[in-house]
Write a protein that holds these residues in place. Structure first.
Motif, PDB file in Angstrom:
ATOM      1  N   ASP A  10       0.881  -1.169   0.000  1.00 38.95           N
ATOM      2  CA  ASP A  10       0.000   0.000   0.000  1.00 38.95           C
ATOM      3  C   ASP A  10       0.920   1.220   0.000  1.00 38.95           C
ATOM      4  O   ASP A  10       1.393   1.652   1.055  1.00 38.95           O
ATOM      5  N   GLY A  13      -0.122   4.633   1.993  1.00 35.92           N
ATOM      6  CA  GLY A  13      -0.455   4.631   3.421  1.00 35.92           C
ATOM      7  C   GLY A  13       0.648   5.195   4.299  1.00 35.92           C
ATOM      8  O   GLY A  13       1.787   5.391   3.855  1.00 35.92           O
ATOM      9  N   MET A  88      -4.966   0.624  -0.165  1.00 35.28           N
ATOM     10  CA  MET A  88      -4.976  -0.444   0.831  1.00 35.28           C
ATOM     11  C   MET A  88      -5.837  -1.612   0.362  1.00 35.28           C
ATOM     12  O   MET A  88      -5.408  -2.771   0.378  1.00 35.28           O
ATOM     13  N   ARG A  89      -7.037  -1.280  -0.092  1.00 32.72           N
ATOM     14  CA  ARG A  89      -7.986  -2.310  -0.501  1.00 32.72           C
ATOM     15  C   ARG A  89      -7.461  -3.095  -1.698  1.00 32.72           C
ATOM     16  O   ARG A  89      -7.546  -4.335  -1.725  1.00 32.72           O
ATOM     17  N   VAL A  92      -4.758  -5.518  -0.660  1.00 30.93           N
ATOM     18  CA  VAL A  92      -5.298  -6.715   0.011  1.00 30.93           C
ATOM     19  C   VAL A  92      -6.028  -7.606  -1.007  1.00 30.93           C
ATOM     20  O   VAL A  92      -5.918  -8.836  -0.956  1.00 30.93           O
ATOM     21  N   SER A 105       0.984  -2.589   4.705  1.00 31.34           N
ATOM     22  CA  SER A 105       0.448  -1.230   4.706  1.00 31.34           C
ATOM     23  C   SER A 105       0.862  -0.493   5.970  1.00 31.34           C
ATOM     24  O   SER A 105       0.893  -1.073   7.052  1.00 31.34           O
ATOM     25  N   THR A 109      -4.748   1.544  10.993  1.00 32.38           N
ATOM     26  CA  THR A 109      -4.810   0.163  11.483  1.00 32.38           C
ATOM     27  C   THR A 109      -6.225  -0.411  11.464  1.00 32.38           C
ATOM     28  O   THR A 109      -6.436  -1.548  11.045  1.00 32.38           O
ATOM     29  N   LEU A 112      -7.269  -1.163   7.985  1.00 31.41           N
ATOM     30  CA  LEU A 112      -6.532  -2.310   7.441  1.00 31.41           C
ATOM     31  C   LEU A 112      -7.110  -3.610   7.982  1.00 31.41           C
ATOM     32  O   LEU A 112      -7.316  -4.578   7.243  1.00 31.41           O
ATOM     33  N   THR A 115     -10.563  -4.172   6.419  1.00 37.10           N
ATOM     34  CA  THR A 115     -10.425  -4.537   5.018  1.00 37.10           C
ATOM     35  C   THR A 115      -9.916  -5.969   4.870  1.00 37.10           C
ATOM     36  O   THR A 115     -10.465  -6.774   4.110  1.00 37.10           O
ATOM     37  N   VAL A 297      -1.038 -10.377   5.882  1.00 35.92           N
ATOM     38  CA  VAL A 297      -1.085  -8.918   5.855  1.00 35.92           C
ATOM     39  C   VAL A 297      -0.250  -8.396   7.018  1.00 35.92           C
ATOM     40  O   VAL A 297      -0.369  -8.892   8.136  1.00 35.92           O
ATOM     41  N   LYS A 299       1.110  -4.854   9.120  1.00 33.38           N
ATOM     42  CA  LYS A 299       0.909  -3.442   9.385  1.00 33.38           C
ATOM     43  C   LYS A 299       2.246  -2.834   9.776  1.00 33.38           C
ATOM     44  O   LYS A 299       2.872  -3.261  10.743  1.00 33.38           O
TER      45      LYS A 299
END
Lengths: 342, 342
Positions: A10, A13, A88-89, A92, A105, A109, A112, A115, A297, A299
């Motif tokens: 992402d 972000g 972001m979307r 994912v 990303s 948070t 995320l 999503t 995923v 963060k």
């Protein structure tokens, strides 16, 4: 050689967006020949950033356009409903569609997590995904979860966090039978709240290497490899740690700047202080795992710099190599069927 | 001159018992002419300790015999039931009977809270007493409560903690309209759990100077004078802070001891490091207040040394001077009647 890995980033972000994500991607690409990176975001901006970094084209970078970005303060449900073409979307989505092995990303948070949960879904037997991060400890580090995805957790949720954390420690850190501790307080007669007490019983009866209750200071003592807690408590513990580290650094810097003599002392001590700073550098721990999903995923901290973001990308690669979601699925299945048999 | 103050000390409590409590008492007595101290515990042991300290007799010390002591791991209910002549119980009894203005103990926190609550009772309108301590912050310090007396708290309890904390900050720190913050996390869409959200509403509608949600790192930023949270979260935050400070000190010491050169740098930097250590010295914050009771009781850290315990005694004196329980009673009364009128 380990197989090729594609990570979707992402790129819009975080506090710094492409200005950090693009150079971080290039840093990770330089270190890992088998890495491919999808930069997801505004295509023009990203190509401009690539050119600025001296890589108009990179054979292992492809840009995926996404027309929207999610603000750091946007509500998760709003992001989910209104930002279907956010960087972001789209990142994912690439994991879901098999176009990427993992997504990273540094964005919001809550958005995320919402999503990732909506797009990828949770693994069977996992009620709620959790966020897991690394904390420094004497002699190494520990992993703590949840960090804010779930404010109220049942005993069964806490047990699931224990399973997910244990799998991560085995897969990424190579720990054999990781010690799982349950975060609690030492003051009450019969310790803790009901959920924690029940979770202790479930963990105790499982074949996880449950080592019992731990307290806040144990996080840094290396008493356990995995610290399990609900998201409210975990988030407060994490932020509190950051706050303490910050005020200590602030005080130290003030003392060394007090007068010419202390400044001189600071100059003499500089190499030592620098090594010390490296050891508590949070960048080496950047990259929190969203666990319990049918996909990988990570963060990154919103304020992560290039080094920190690149570290998150490398952690994502490790999770891909280890196939963490499949391992969690397998382990949970095994533990639950053992429970039914007994 | 301020009036005479008598403090009852549980002289057997804590990790070090009379070996710390007696010299700490003598240190405080030397500083404050108006202080009188009751040393509560095994009379022979205490007289021996007085003699060893070079004060066979002291005009402002009297020894009160108590035949029992409470272990650090003893359950509060057991202590309450079976240790009616413990040094802790007798010290708290003295407050109830008006023989002392306050009690200080370094013993078992759970037992102290249970004893204080049973013997002294809570103030009208206070459902649960809370434990409140001082935390360092940039530019000064903040006070945080609860720290473990109550694991599950309703919104109304959290509001009461806010009132008690605000009174303490006004009375002891001279803060005008202390800023009350509610500890929460920033990750959830609609932040926090139900209790916290409801407490925010109650605090917001009250005439307290409520400044909204704060996060773990705000404890040390000076964002609020009072940090309100339930005892589980507060205890984890407190212990986590201790853990971080400890691991940072550990790393720093390791780096300065690495080799002769770093040792030399450490020697040069020693005066600065010493000043720095003084600023984060937890002893200057020792003495947590048990608030909401019809009497003044302070909890010293179990491992407190002489300096730290003497600090707790001095904090008790300040609470006596300010008549903290009466102030809390008054303020709560006022806030509740305002709420009914509106």
């Amino acid at each position: 050689m380990a197989k090729a890995v594609t990570i979707a980033l992402d790129a819009m972000g975080g506090d710094h967006g492409p200005g950090v994500v693009v150079p971080a991607a290039l840093q990770a690409l330089e270190r890992h020949d088998r890495l491919r990176v999808a930069l997801v975001g505004d295509a023009d901006t990203l190509r401009g950033e690539m050119t600025r970094s001296g890589h108009g084209e990179h054979p292992r970078v492809f840009v995926v356009h996404a027309s929207q970005t999610i603000g750091m303060d946007e509500s998760p449900s709003q992001a989910l409903r209104l930002k279907k073409d956010s960087s972001m979307r789209v990142a994912v989505n690439m994991v879901k569609d098999g176009d990427a092995d993992a997504a990273v990303s540094a964005g919001n948070t809550g958005a995320l997590m919402a999503t990732a949960r909506y797009v990828l879904k949770t693994l069977p037997g996992i009620d709620r995904p959790a966020i897991c991060t690394t904390m420094p400890s004497i002699g190494g580090f520990s992993r703590m979860l949840d960090l804010g995805a779930n404010v109220d957790c049942s005993a069964e949720h806490l047990f699931q966090f224990g399973v997910m954390g244990a799998v991560l420690a085995e897969a990424l850190d190579g720990v054999d039978r990781p010690r799982v501790g349950l975060l609690n307080i030492g003051e009450e007669e019969i310790k803790g709240n009901d959920q924690v007490k029940q979770a202790a019983q479930i963990l105790n009866e499982s074949r996880l290497n449950y080592v019992g209750y731990v307290e806040g200071d144990d996080i840094f003592k290396g008493t356990a490899d995995i610290i399990v807690c609900d998201g409210f408590v975990g988030n407060v513990a994490l932020k509190t740690s950051e706050g303490v580290a910050h005020i200590i650094a602030h005080y130290m810097s003030e003392e060394f700047r007090r007068n010419p003599l202390t400044k001189l002392a600071g100059l003499v001590a500089l190499p030592v202080l620098r090594r010390f700073r490296q050891r508590i550098d949070p960048r080496q721990f950047n990259g929190a795992s969203l666990l319990g999903l049918r996909g990988i995923v990570l963060k990154s901290h919103g304020s992560a710099d290039t080094t920190a973001f690149a570290h998150a990308v490398e952690t994502a690669m490790m999770e891909v190599d280890a196939a963490v979601p499949a391992l969690i699925d397998e382990r949970l299945d095994q533990l639950l069927s053992e429970r039914q048999e007994s």
